[in-house]
Scaffold this motif. Structure first.
Motif, PDB file in Angstrom:
ATOM      1  N   THR A  43      80.155  33.972  55.347  1.00 39.45           N
ATOM      2  CA  THR A  43      79.016  32.906  54.724  1.00 39.45           C
ATOM      3  C   THR A  43      79.176  32.570  53.085  1.00 39.45           C
ATOM      4  OG1 THR A  43      77.674  34.618  53.924  1.00 39.45           O
ATOM      5  CG2 THR A  43      76.715  33.791  56.767  1.00 39.45           C
ATOM      6  N   TYR A  86      77.512  30.141  49.936  1.00 41.28           N
ATOM      7  CA  TYR A  86      77.223  29.328  49.141  1.00 41.28           C
ATOM      8  C   TYR A  86      77.443  29.166  48.121  1.00 41.28           C
ATOM      9  CZ  TYR A  86      73.807  32.227  52.360  1.00 41.28           C
ATOM     10  OH  TYR A  86      73.652  33.149  53.060  1.00 41.28           O
ATOM     11  N   LYS A 136      73.834  30.560  45.106  1.00 43.30           N
ATOM     12  CA  LYS A 136      73.864  31.957  45.693  1.00 43.30           C
ATOM     13  C   LYS A 136      72.356  33.558  45.138  1.00 43.30           C
ATOM     14  CE  LYS A 136      78.056  34.210  46.638  1.00 43.30           C
ATOM     15  NZ  LYS A 136      79.431  34.347  45.684  1.00 43.30           N
ATOM     16  N   THR A 183      69.809  31.888  52.042  1.00 40.45           N
ATOM     17  CA  THR A 183      69.855  32.965  53.414  1.00 40.45           C
ATOM     18  C   THR A 183      70.382  31.967  54.135  1.00 40.45           C
ATOM     19  OG1 THR A 183      69.563  34.673  52.228  1.00 40.45           O
ATOM     20  CG2 THR A 183      70.813  34.860  54.631  1.00 40.45           C
ATOM     21  N   SER A 214      71.648  31.359  58.253  1.00 39.41           N
ATOM     22  CA  SER A 214      72.134  32.543  59.339  1.00 39.41           C
ATOM     23  C   SER A 214      71.737  31.853  61.090  1.00 39.41           C
ATOM     24  CB  SER A 214      71.126  33.571  59.640  1.00 39.41           C
ATOM     25  OG  SER A 214      69.092  33.118  59.421  1.00 39.41           O
TER      26      SER A 214
END
Length: 116
Positions: free
Chosen positions: A58, A60, A65, A69, A71
């Motif tokens: 991943t 950011y 950051k 999150t 997913s």
């Protein structure tokens, strides 16, 4: 026909949380990286977070950051964005994106407003 449908936006107080979802269809979801972008009023669209096809890696934006999150669930053809410790500057329309087959596809976006 590729379709990306975002949901989960709304009004949240500073410090609160929201979880965005993007339901994908019309392509082999598990083969492609996915991203979340956002666009605030009067500003250019910016990358918020990205995730590889497997979900292993991943990335950011520096501004999110440690708070956001990304997913994905390849069985459900869905990518998520969990947003915590939200700030007024997170207010924007959030878009789901993929570059399946070399073409860029976008959802219609979901509005997120952070305000007391």
């Amino acid at each position: 026909q590729v379709q990306l449908v975002e949901s989960g936006g709304g009004l949240v107080q500073p410090g609160g949380s929201l979880r965005l979802s993007c339901a994908a269809s019309g392509f082999t979801f598990s083969r492609y990286a996915m991203s979340w972008y956002r666009q605030a009023p009067g500003k250019e669209r910016e990358l918020v977070a990205g995730i590889t096809s497997s979900g292993r890696f991943t990335n950011y934006a520096a501004s999110v950051k440690g708070r956001f999150t990304i997913s994905r669930d390849n069985a459900q053809n869905t990518v998520y964005l969990q947003m915590n410790s939200m700030k007024p500057e997170d207010t924007a329309v959030y878009y789901c994106n993929t570059n399946a087959g070399g073409d860029a596809y976008w959802g219609r976006g979901t509005q997120v407003t952070v305000s007391s």
